[in-house]
Write a protein that holds these residues in place. Sequence first.
Motif, PDB file in Angstrom:
ATOM      1  N   GLY A   1       0.787  -1.218   0.000  1.00 47.03           N
ATOM      2  CA  GLY A   1       0.000   0.000   0.000  1.00 47.03           C
ATOM      3  C   GLY A   1       0.821   1.272   0.000  1.00 47.03           C
ATOM      4  N   THR A   2       2.144   1.149  -0.039  1.00 49.84           N
ATOM      5  CA  THR A   2       2.982   2.364  -0.121  1.00 49.84           C
ATOM      6  C   THR A   2       3.131   2.777  -1.578  1.00 49.84           C
ATOM      7  N   CYS A   3       3.500   4.040  -1.783  1.00 46.54           N
ATOM      8  CA  CYS A   3       3.614   4.561  -3.144  1.00 46.54           C
ATOM      9  C   CYS A   3       4.846   3.949  -3.820  1.00 46.54           C
ATOM     10  N   GLY A   4       4.680   3.473  -5.037  1.00 42.20           N
ATOM     11  CA  GLY A   4       5.800   2.890  -5.777  1.00 42.20           C
ATOM     12  C   GLY A   4       6.299   3.825  -6.868  1.00 42.20           C
ATOM     13  N   GLY A   5       5.769   5.041  -6.882  1.00 37.82           N
ATOM     14  CA  GLY A   5       6.099   5.948  -7.987  1.00 37.82           C
ATOM     15  C   GLY A   5       6.922   7.139  -7.575  1.00 37.82           C
ATOM     16  N   ILE A   6       7.744   7.017  -6.524  1.00 34.13           N
ATOM     17  CA  ILE A   6       8.591   8.149  -6.103  1.00 34.13           C
ATOM     18  C   ILE A   6       9.661   8.406  -7.163  1.00 34.13           C
ATOM     19  N   ARG A   7      10.149   7.338  -7.785  1.00 34.42           N
ATOM     20  CA  ARG A   7      11.149   7.497  -8.859  1.00 34.42           C
ATOM     21  C   ARG A   7      10.661   6.795 -10.122  1.00 34.42           C
ATOM     22  N   GLU A   8      11.241   7.214 -11.238  1.00 37.10           N
ATOM     23  CA  GLU A   8      10.772   6.682 -12.527  1.00 37.10           C
ATOM     24  C   GLU A   8      11.187   5.243 -12.738  1.00 37.10           C
ATOM     25  N   CYS A   9      12.444   4.923 -12.263  1.00 38.44           N
ATOM     26  CA  CYS A   9      12.898   3.548 -12.449  1.00 38.44           C
ATOM     27  C   CYS A   9      13.831   3.131 -11.324  1.00 38.44           C
ATOM     28  N   ASN A  10      14.238   1.883 -11.314  1.00 35.76           N
ATOM     29  CA  ASN A  10      15.241   1.377 -10.367  1.00 35.76           C
ATOM     30  C   ASN A  10      16.523   1.094 -11.178  1.00 35.76           C
ATOM     31  N   PRO A  11      17.492   2.042 -11.175  1.00 38.13           N
ATOM     32  CA  PRO A  11      18.700   1.884 -12.013  1.00 38.13           C
ATOM     33  C   PRO A  11      19.442   0.591 -11.698  1.00 38.13           C
ATOM     34  N   PHE A  12      20.127   0.081 -12.701  1.00 37.65           N
ATOM     35  CA  PHE A  12      20.820  -1.213 -12.600  1.00 37.65           C
ATOM     36  C   PHE A  12      22.326  -0.994 -12.770  1.00 37.65           C
ATOM     37  N   LEU A  13      23.095  -1.603 -11.879  1.00 40.05           N
ATOM     38  CA  LEU A  13      24.564  -1.437 -11.919  1.00 40.05           C
ATOM     39  C   LEU A  13      25.140  -2.455 -12.898  1.00 40.05           C
ATOM     40  N   LYS A  14      25.732  -1.934 -13.962  1.00 44.53           N
ATOM     41  CA  LYS A  14      26.301  -2.822 -14.975  1.00 44.53           C
ATOM     42  C   LYS A  14      27.705  -2.321 -15.336  1.00 44.53           C
TER      43      LYS A  14
END
Lengths: 288, 629
Positions: free
Chosen positions: B40-53
């Motif tokens: 029930g918490t907001c999942g839209g604080i950021r646009e994406c979850n960056p990936f370390l590559k």
Amino acid sequence: MRINQGFSLVHVWGVLSRIPKTRNPWGYLGFAALLFLVIWVWTIQIDRSLGISAFASGWILFGILAFLSLFSARKRLPFLPLASSSRWFHLHAVGGFLALFLFWLHTGGMWSQGLYGQILTALFYITSISGVGGLVIEKIYPRQLTYSGIEIIYERIPGEIAEIREEVESLILKCTEETGSSTLAEHYLETLSWYFQRPRFFMNNIFGSHLSQHWVRQQCMILERFLDKNERKYLDGIYVLAEKKRKIDFHYALQTLLKTWLLVHIPLAAAVMAMVFWHLILIQVFFV
Amino acid sequence: MEENKFDHDQSHYERPNLPYRCGRAALWQTPCNQGPEADGTCGGIRECNPFLKNDRWECRRDKKFGGPCEDGPGSGGKCSIQRPPCAPRSTLRVIRGRLVVLAVGVVLALIGSSLALDPRVGGIVSISNAGPLSKSHAKFTEKVGCPSCHVAHGKGPVAWIKAVFNNSDLSTQCVNCHSFGGPSFKAHNANLSPDRKVQGTQCVMCHREHGGPTMSTRFLTPEQCGSCHKNTFESFERGHPEFSEKFPYFNRNSIKFDHNSHLKKHFDNPKFSDKAPDSCAGCHTITLSDREIRPEGYEVVCAACHDSQIKKKELILIRLPELMQDLIDRKLLVQACNLPHSQSKKEEEFLSVSTEQLALVSAFLLNIPEDDLETYDQPLQDLILAMAEESHVPFADLINQQTPEPMAMSLLAGLNPEVLKRAACSWGLNQEYEPPAEAMFGGWYADMLEVRYKPSGHADPVAKSWVEFALAVSSSQENDDKTVRAQAMRDQLLSSKDGVGGCIKCHAVTSNKDLKHHFQLKVNWNYGKVSDSPYVRYKHEDHIDILGTKSSCLNCHTLNTEVDYMASFKDYDPGNWVSNFESIRKETCSQCHSETQINLECQRCHIYHLKPSFKKEMLAVKADPPSST
């Protein structure tokens, strides 16, 4: 080589899929009427032999109500090959009417004595009425939605409205920048922004009124005489978006009702079943 | 709408079965890409979850949301597009689920509170109450409540569970108060022979409670009756058997009232016509009449014409008969009667003052022939001397010897000892007794050669006692001679012409078996009970209300002028009789009770139960003692 397992879900699915699918509910209605007639004659026979027919009619009614409750369970188990949803819907609707007539046969009248009987009766009637209302809605609104000319998923309506609003506002900004006139922008802020804020004319859409269409047209016509040629071009664009929004509003109103009537029907049906179980307990403890 | 707008690479899946929806969408803003989290918490604080590559943070924004952003993630792997969080809202599915829980919860709370707070204790309404009781049952259950009938009530969940698996047997509770003339749980409470199969019954098959102030009782249809009865028929009009031959005059009347002679002869006689009733209602009580319409009493119906006849018919207790010789001890007589000594000398030649015969009553009491002078001369003169000495005592002794229970008290009630003694003294001297005045008002009196009883009127107790005495002694004698004398006395007392009061002119005499299976004769002093047909009902009042009081009786009760009604009373067998009226046939009722007019269900005329009543405990009124304040 095919191994005969005697029974398999694949086999069941094969049988169910061969049942002719029909959109015509008259067959179900005829079957329900015949079933009711048989039960009625049976109860008369029981009464004639000085038996208590209420037991027979009561247990059959309980079975019908349990079957009606399975419709909700069927929706939660879409992966099981348990016939099509439309067939279940038809059976649920016809079964609901059958339950109503069986209820009258069981109680021997329209109303009951005693508090719990009256609560049960009231709940049953409200559930039945909401069911009939829902059936009417389910039969009329989808057709009207199709006639509206657009299709939209209910959950995406807020996003669509926001998108339209952004488009309208960007048009107005562009108009102001290009023509240097704030007439359109002021009119938007004073009047049209209310319309694009969220779905409007909910009740009018429910009852099929064209008030929203008149309102949009009127607001644009009022403004038209104060605009020059360039501005009118932008106004035309806004009118097109307003019309699109009007259709979305129409979808929103009808789809809201299509979804929310179940907020009445299903909880009341659950309450009816709870009272039915209580009724069964009391009968088993104190009467049988 | 644009056709490709909902393509899989253009838009995301909508999942309305998830519990939350975006709070921004709920405020009609553009919803975020990710949507709310499962908690029930907001999942839209950021646009994406960056990936370390390869030691570089890459933007992972989906193509359908615009692909990787221009700025890309920060050095710490944080998305460069940040938004304030929204407040996700519940989806319709969750709201519906909550409403379901709420609705069921309310029902369960109602049931729970009802069980926890018994209405008899806390005054809270009971959700278990199946409805108001009928008035009669509500009254007697008001103290005990539901357990009066429902044994498991108030005994906890264990008793409830037991009750589910046992028959609650409500009907057993019913017969704690109700009683019947036969077995309670057999059809019609009929006590039939074991050979005949009778269906077992339960009260709840027909009687239902909790239906309001009026008890709900199933009204049996011909089909329902036909479920047991082999002789089935559709209705009264179609198929009901013909009434029995004597219907409804099964039992002989207790009063011999010949309707034929009264209606056709006496009431037309100008001598009595002014006293004659103008309709049946003149003699019969029709108000509140039920199955039987009884006549009014003697005073209303008969007295006007018959009262004077009763007083004329007297009883002769003793008559001085012709005597052959004077056998009385004159000294004792003179002493007993306080006569002058000059009377103590007998005449040389005896000539009886009477030429009459002995009275049948005294002949029976002395057990002597009433016409044989030689036989009765001595015992009768002994009796006369005893009467002179002790008045009624010898008579009382003689009477009391005749029956197991002494009857002299009732038979000689009102007899003045002086009268008897004076008569005896006169007769002892071979003289007639001369009364001081004429007996006008009834009662015992002596006149010339007789001691008589004159009835005072209808229902005279002494006259009734003598009739009953005559009946009692006529069938209980061991000696043949005495039996003959008892029957002679009986025939005289029962005679409508000579019998005392003429009682048996109107009252029937019936032969009944006593406990020892001996036939006993009984006088029907009162109106007899209606015929013993406990399953039949008929209400005269309802019919008279519709048909009127004048001549409506004749619609059903037709005089039979050809029968000899009075002949039925010549012997004492009540079964061998013929009524004054034609028996009523089914056609008589069918004139009105047809399917097109007034239809009849079985229970209109037939009662289901046999002698329904209450047990004694129910009828006993237990008054609460007044509180001492």
